[in-house]
Write a protein that holds these residues in place. Structure first.
Motif, PDB file in Angstrom:
ATOM      1  N   PRO A 189      49.726  -8.664 -11.726  1.00  0.00           N
ATOM      2  CA  PRO A 189      49.848  -9.883 -12.355  1.00  0.00           C
ATOM      3  C   PRO A 189      50.498  -9.830 -13.922  1.00  0.00           C
ATOM      4  CG  PRO A 189      47.676  -9.847 -12.334  1.00  0.00           C
ATOM      5  CD  PRO A 189      48.156  -8.904 -11.471  1.00  0.00           C
ATOM      6  N   SER A 190      51.230 -10.451 -14.449  1.00  0.00           N
ATOM      7  CA  SER A 190      52.008 -10.366 -15.726  1.00  0.00           C
ATOM      8  C   SER A 190      51.066 -11.061 -16.996  1.00  0.00           C
ATOM      9  CB  SER A 190      53.281 -11.249 -15.896  1.00  0.00           C
ATOM     10  OG  SER A 190      54.174 -10.825 -15.145  1.00  0.00           O
ATOM     11  N   PHE A 191      49.833 -11.862 -16.526  1.00  0.00           N
ATOM     12  CA  PHE A 191      49.094 -12.355 -17.368  1.00  0.00           C
ATOM     13  C   PHE A 191      47.441 -12.054 -17.095  1.00  0.00           C
ATOM     14  CE2 PHE A 191      53.027 -14.897 -16.758  1.00  0.00           C
ATOM     15  CZ  PHE A 191      53.346 -14.968 -18.117  1.00  0.00           C
ATOM     16  N   PRO A 192      46.651 -12.147 -18.295  1.00  0.00           N
ATOM     17  CA  PRO A 192      45.195 -11.732 -18.111  1.00  0.00           C
ATOM     18  C   PRO A 192      44.773 -13.132 -17.304  1.00  0.00           C
ATOM     19  CG  PRO A 192      45.746 -12.252 -20.372  1.00  0.00           C
ATOM     20  CD  PRO A 192      47.169 -12.227 -19.738  1.00  0.00           C
ATOM     21  N   ASN A 193      43.454 -12.582 -16.559  1.00  0.00           N
ATOM     22  CA  ASN A 193      42.459 -13.651 -15.799  1.00  0.00           C
ATOM     23  C   ASN A 193      43.281 -14.274 -14.949  1.00  0.00           C
ATOM     24  OD1 ASN A 193      40.512 -13.168 -17.886  1.00  0.00           O
ATOM     25  ND2 ASN A 193      41.568 -14.501 -19.355  1.00  0.00           N
ATOM     26  N   THR A 194      44.172 -13.593 -14.249  1.00  0.00           N
ATOM     27  CA  THR A 194      45.050 -14.120 -13.202  1.00  0.00           C
ATOM     28  C   THR A 194      44.775 -13.237 -12.002  1.00  0.00           C
ATOM     29  OG1 THR A 194      47.123 -12.850 -13.648  1.00  0.00           O
ATOM     30  CG2 THR A 194      46.826 -15.290 -14.360  1.00  0.00           C
ATOM     31  N   VAL A 195      44.717 -13.732 -10.818  1.00  0.00           N
ATOM     32  CA  VAL A 195      44.634 -12.954  -9.378  1.00  0.00           C
ATOM     33  C   VAL A 195      45.768 -13.432  -8.341  1.00  0.00           C
ATOM     34  CG1 VAL A 195      41.870 -12.700  -9.845  1.00  0.00           C
ATOM     35  CG2 VAL A 195      43.041 -14.749  -8.624  1.00  0.00           C
ATOM     36  N   LEU A 196      45.554 -12.649  -7.342  1.00  0.00           N
ATOM     37  CA  LEU A 196      46.602 -13.022  -6.214  1.00  0.00           C
ATOM     38  C   LEU A 196      46.192 -14.204  -5.492  1.00  0.00           C
ATOM     39  CD1 LEU A 196      48.864 -11.781  -4.443  1.00  0.00           C
ATOM     40  CD2 LEU A 196      47.329 -10.873  -2.856  1.00  0.00           C
ATOM     41  N   ARG A 197      47.184 -15.128  -5.598  1.00  0.00           N
ATOM     42  CA  ARG A 197      46.984 -16.451  -4.943  1.00  0.00           C
ATOM     43  C   ARG A 197      47.630 -16.635  -3.626  1.00  0.00           C
ATOM     44  NH1 ARG A 197      44.891 -20.471  -8.111  1.00  0.00           N
ATOM     45  NH2 ARG A 197      44.484 -21.540  -6.051  1.00  0.00           N
ATOM     46  N   SER A 198      48.775 -16.023  -3.300  1.00  0.00           N
ATOM     47  CA  SER A 198      49.538 -16.159  -1.976  1.00  0.00           C
ATOM     48  C   SER A 198      50.410 -14.829  -1.736  1.00  0.00           C
ATOM     49  CB  SER A 198      50.287 -17.366  -2.081  1.00  0.00           C
ATOM     50  OG  SER A 198      51.185 -17.601  -2.921  1.00  0.00           O
ATOM     51  N   VAL A 199      51.103 -14.528  -0.658  1.00  0.00           N
ATOM     52  CA  VAL A 199      51.887 -13.463  -0.288  1.00  0.00           C
ATOM     53  C   VAL A 199      52.949 -14.403   0.103  1.00  0.00           C
ATOM     54  CG1 VAL A 199      49.942 -11.973   0.032  1.00  0.00           C
ATOM     55  CG2 VAL A 199      50.975 -12.998   1.877  1.00  0.00           C
ATOM     56  N   SER A 200      54.244 -13.499   0.280  1.00  0.00           N
ATOM     57  CA  SER A 200      55.648 -13.999   0.816  1.00  0.00           C
ATOM     58  C   SER A 200      56.221 -12.524   1.361  1.00  0.00           C
ATOM     59  CB  SER A 200      56.593 -14.763  -0.119  1.00  0.00           C
ATOM     60  OG  SER A 200      56.786 -14.279  -1.166  1.00  0.00           O
ATOM     61  N   GLY A 201      57.183 -12.783   2.072  1.00  0.00           N
ATOM     62  CA  GLY A 201      58.078 -11.502   2.545  1.00  0.00           C
ATOM     63  C   GLY A 201      58.853 -12.031   3.765  1.00  0.00           C
ATOM     64  N   ARG A 202      59.167 -10.755   4.376  1.00  0.00           N
ATOM     65  CA  ARG A 202      59.771 -10.879   5.722  1.00  0.00           C
ATOM     66  C   ARG A 202      59.086  -9.840   6.749  1.00  0.00           C
ATOM     67  NH1 ARG A 202      64.488 -12.726   4.447  1.00  0.00           N
ATOM     68  NH2 ARG A 202      65.719 -11.935   6.186  1.00  0.00           N
ATOM     69  N   SER A 203      59.219 -10.589   8.022  1.00  0.00           N
ATOM     70  CA  SER A 203      58.472 -10.016   9.028  1.00  0.00           C
ATOM     71  C   SER A 203      58.959 -10.121  10.333  1.00  0.00           C
ATOM     72  CB  SER A 203      56.932 -10.635   9.309  1.00  0.00           C
ATOM     73  OG  SER A 203      57.117 -11.954   9.619  1.00  0.00           O
ATOM     74  N   ILE A 233      57.154  -7.487   1.385  1.00  0.00           N
ATOM     75  CA  ILE A 233      56.046  -8.143   0.841  1.00  0.00           C
ATOM     76  C   ILE A 233      56.114  -8.393  -0.532  1.00  0.00           C
ATOM     77  CG2 ILE A 233      54.440  -6.376   0.638  1.00  0.00           C
ATOM     78  CD1 ILE A 233      52.380  -8.275   1.723  1.00  0.00           C
ATOM     79  N   GLY A 234      55.841  -9.626  -0.903  1.00  0.00           N
ATOM     80  CA  GLY A 234      55.723 -10.065  -2.435  1.00  0.00           C
ATOM     81  C   GLY A 234      54.367 -10.948  -2.558  1.00  0.00           C
ATOM     82  N   PHE A 235      54.128 -10.686  -4.009  1.00  0.00           N
ATOM     83  CA  PHE A 235      52.792 -11.050  -4.312  1.00  0.00           C
ATOM     84  C   PHE A 235      52.820 -12.046  -5.465  1.00  0.00           C
ATOM     85  CE2 PHE A 235      52.952  -6.823  -3.161  1.00  0.00           C
ATOM     86  CZ  PHE A 235      51.703  -6.909  -2.049  1.00  0.00           C
ATOM     87  N   HIS A 236      52.230 -13.249  -5.327  1.00  0.00           N
ATOM     88  CA  HIS A 236      52.174 -14.710  -6.108  1.00  0.00           C
ATOM     89  C   HIS A 236      50.905 -14.382  -6.961  1.00  0.00           C
ATOM     90  CE1 HIS A 236      55.923 -16.086  -4.427  1.00  0.00           C
ATOM     91  NE2 HIS A 236      55.407 -15.449  -3.331  1.00  0.00           N
ATOM     92  N   TRP A 237      51.077 -14.498  -8.193  1.00  0.00           N
ATOM     93  CA  TRP A 237      49.617 -14.311  -8.960  1.00  0.00           C
ATOM     94  C   TRP A 237      49.386 -15.775  -9.861  1.00  0.00           C
ATOM     95  CZ3 TRP A 237      47.539  -9.677  -7.925  1.00  0.00           C
ATOM     96  CH2 TRP A 237      48.466  -8.586  -7.611  1.00  0.00           C
ATOM     97  N   ASP A 238      48.362 -16.108 -10.182  1.00  0.00           N
ATOM     98  CA  ASP A 238      48.051 -17.231 -11.010  1.00  0.00           C
ATOM     99  C   ASP A 238      46.579 -17.147 -11.369  1.00  0.00           C
ATOM    100  OD1 ASP A 238      48.369 -19.745 -12.314  1.00  0.00           O
ATOM    101  OD2 ASP A 238      49.311 -20.674 -10.510  1.00  0.00           O
ATOM    102  N   THR A 239      46.249 -18.257 -12.181  1.00  0.00           N
ATOM    103  CA  THR A 239      44.775 -18.160 -12.517  1.00  0.00           C
ATOM    104  C   THR A 239      43.786 -18.172 -11.379  1.00  0.00           C
ATOM    105  OG1 THR A 239      44.994 -20.639 -12.881  1.00  0.00           O
ATOM    106  CG2 THR A 239      45.374 -19.083 -14.902  1.00  0.00           C
ATOM    107  N   GLU A 240      42.594 -17.801 -11.661  1.00  0.00           N
ATOM    108  CA  GLU A 240      41.403 -17.560 -10.958  1.00  0.00           C
ATOM    109  C   GLU A 240      40.978 -19.226 -10.752  1.00  0.00           C
ATOM    110  OE1 GLU A 240      38.227 -14.819 -11.770  1.00  0.00           O
ATOM    111  OE2 GLU A 240      39.790 -13.815 -13.084  1.00  0.00           O
ATOM    112  N   GLN A 241      40.688 -19.637  -9.514  1.00  0.00           N
ATOM    113  CA  GLN A 241      40.253 -20.741  -9.218  1.00  0.00           C
ATOM    114  C   GLN A 241      38.783 -21.086  -9.522  1.00  0.00           C
ATOM    115  OE1 GLN A 241      41.274 -22.310  -5.425  1.00  0.00           O
ATOM    116  NE2 GLN A 241      42.165 -24.208  -6.314  1.00  0.00           N
TER     117      GLN A 241
END
Length: 178
Positions: A149-163, A170-178
């Protein structure tokens, strides 16, 4: 002198209008700033083969609590993510037995190391509790990548990509912890 003071005074109705507009502006800009300051994206790592998938709408089910990943001796065959108590659809092929990972309460993925060529060949996921889970062969001709993630206190929240029959990208979407 009295007329000079009068020209600089603001009428009560103008003052109320300015006050309301300032509250509306602060409220609208505050929410937008918080959202943009915590989310980031890493990827897409891999080829342009296969069909696009995006699981970002599933993060509303809750934080990532588990993974099922199939890999063979050359690449990652499939990925399935558990959001809260709900499993996503399986992206990729169904060949082989999946390796199951369960995250602890409050545990989140904070870094992904991997390698890709025409498929995603290797993934290693590190959590905020120091655990590491690796899938696929840790050798081969592909290109290595690091996603975090680009920011502190963020975690992986979802994935995207091609299959297709495998995970092609694959790509990784980061956001704040829930």
């Amino acid at each position: 002198m009295h007329s000079l003071r009068k020209s600089h005074q603001t009428s009560p109705s103008k003052m109320l209008t300015l006050l309301l507009l300032s509250f509306l502006w602060v409220g609208a800009s505050d929410g937008t700033a918080q959202t943009r300051a915590s989310s980031s994206y890493s990827g897409e790592f891999g080829s342009d083969a296969g069909s696009h998938f995006d699981q970002s709408d599933q993060e509303l089910e809750g934080p990532i609590t588990g993974l099922r990943i199939r890999a063979n001796d050359r690449y990652i065959v499939s990925i399935q993510v558990r959001y809260g108590d709900s499993w996503s659809s399986t992206e990729g092929g169904m060949v082989g037995s999946p390796a199951n990972v369960r995250l602890f309460l409050g545990e989140g993925i904070v870094q992904v190391l991997g390698r890709f060529g025409s498929h995603v060949e290797y993934l290693a996921l590190r959590t905020n509790q120091g655990r590491v889970f690796a899938f696929g062969p840790n050798f081969g001709p592909g290109t290595f990548f690091t996603a975090e993630p680009s920011f502190p206190n963020t975690v992986l929240r979802s994935v995207s990509g091609r299959s297709g029959s495998s995970i092609d990208a694959i790509g990784f979407h980061w956001d704040t912890e829930q």
